[in-house]
Write a protein that holds these residues in place. Sequence first.
Motif, PDB file in Angstrom:
ATOM      1  N   HIS A 192       1.033  -1.401   0.096  1.00  0.00           N
ATOM      2  CA  HIS A 192       0.068  -0.006   0.116  1.00  0.00           C
ATOM      3  C   HIS A 192       0.804   1.327   0.026  1.00  0.00           C
ATOM      4  O   HIS A 192       1.801   1.254   0.793  1.00  0.00           O
ATOM      5  CB  HIS A 192      -0.751   0.031   1.247  1.00  0.00           C
ATOM      6  CG  HIS A 192      -1.820   0.951   1.058  1.00  0.00           C
ATOM      7  ND1 HIS A 192      -1.880   2.332   1.342  1.00  0.00           N
ATOM      8  CD2 HIS A 192      -3.326   0.853   0.681  1.00  0.00           C
ATOM      9  CE1 HIS A 192      -2.738   2.942   1.237  1.00  0.00           C
ATOM     10  NE2 HIS A 192      -3.757   2.200   0.765  1.00  0.00           N
ATOM     11  N   GLN A 208       0.458   4.119   1.469  1.00  0.00           N
ATOM     12  CA  GLN A 208       0.495   4.874   2.590  1.00  0.00           C
ATOM     13  C   GLN A 208       1.457   4.297   3.529  1.00  0.00           C
ATOM     14  O   GLN A 208       1.438   2.968   3.684  1.00  0.00           O
ATOM     15  CB  GLN A 208      -0.888   5.364   3.232  1.00  0.00           C
ATOM     16  CG  GLN A 208      -1.749   5.866   2.568  1.00  0.00           C
ATOM     17  CD  GLN A 208      -1.271   7.399   2.108  1.00  0.00           C
ATOM     18  OE1 GLN A 208      -0.725   7.915   2.963  1.00  0.00           O
ATOM     19  NE2 GLN A 208      -1.577   7.977   0.959  1.00  0.00           N
ATOM     20  N   SER A 256       2.205  -2.280   4.382  1.00  0.00           N
ATOM     21  CA  SER A 256       2.825  -0.878   4.082  1.00  0.00           C
ATOM     22  C   SER A 256       4.189  -1.103   3.744  1.00  0.00           C
ATOM     23  O   SER A 256       4.696  -2.430   3.857  1.00  0.00           O
ATOM     24  CB  SER A 256       2.986   0.322   5.307  1.00  0.00           C
ATOM     25  OG  SER A 256       3.859  -0.403   6.131  1.00  0.00           O
TER      26      SER A 256
END
Length: 254
Positions: A68, A70, A80
């Motif tokens: 991801h 973010q 992440s």
Amino acid sequence: MPTPLVVGNWKMNPPSIAEAVALAQALRAPLGAVEGVERVVCPPFVALPAVADALAGSPIVLGAQNVHPQPKGAFTGEVSGAMLQGVCSHVIVGHSERRHSLGETDDFVNAKVLAVLGLGMTPVLCVGETLEERDAGEASAVVERQTAAGLAGVEPGDVTKVVLAYEPVWAIGTGRAATPETAQEMIGGIRAHLVRLTDSATAAQVRLLYGGSVNAANAAELAALPDVDGALVGGASLDPDAFVAIARAFATRA
Ligand code: PGA
């Protein structure tokens, strides 16, 4: 010529962590012994720590199949880049199975590329046209659009840190690999596009992979193509003999 690279994308296989470890153990000695080619395997997220242990001290490195963009937050089910740091050196982004089944857009894929680069890992950016797009004569335009969008905002000096994988959607998991002519035409086209985006010295250093039904039988003819620096391998990467044979075929390019 850049060092060739073979990446095994295990997708949602094998069905258990124990079997993922067994696959890594089966690969460790024979794949580790193939010199002149970088070797990456991308197990499912949950198997990464156990496979990392199984491959510790070997030259085979790990990649993730997704990330991801973010760094943290309320993104249920996501992982992440920071969570992957220290375990993975590579991250596949923009695989067509995610673009098409899960609706990932060029912008979202681009955000992942930037996040992965920002964390010092190598994005393996997948591009490729569907059969409909090919039949409509749009293959090159689609791949150019995905390449330009995927690399948007990447500093010129960082473009060589990105690996691009041309994976025609109609060739993935179908047993119908692109012909060498098509693979060279499309990947040569990506190289030419990179020259326009950067310069010829930079473009020559970017690793361009072919993916889509690569197997032990067709690896040598793909490895012989002037612009194909490696392979992104799905199904055949689950068979240690086949994946080692593919790595050997690309090692001869070095
Ligand atoms: P395949 O998959 O080798 O099974 O065609 C390639 C990929 O999806 O990366």
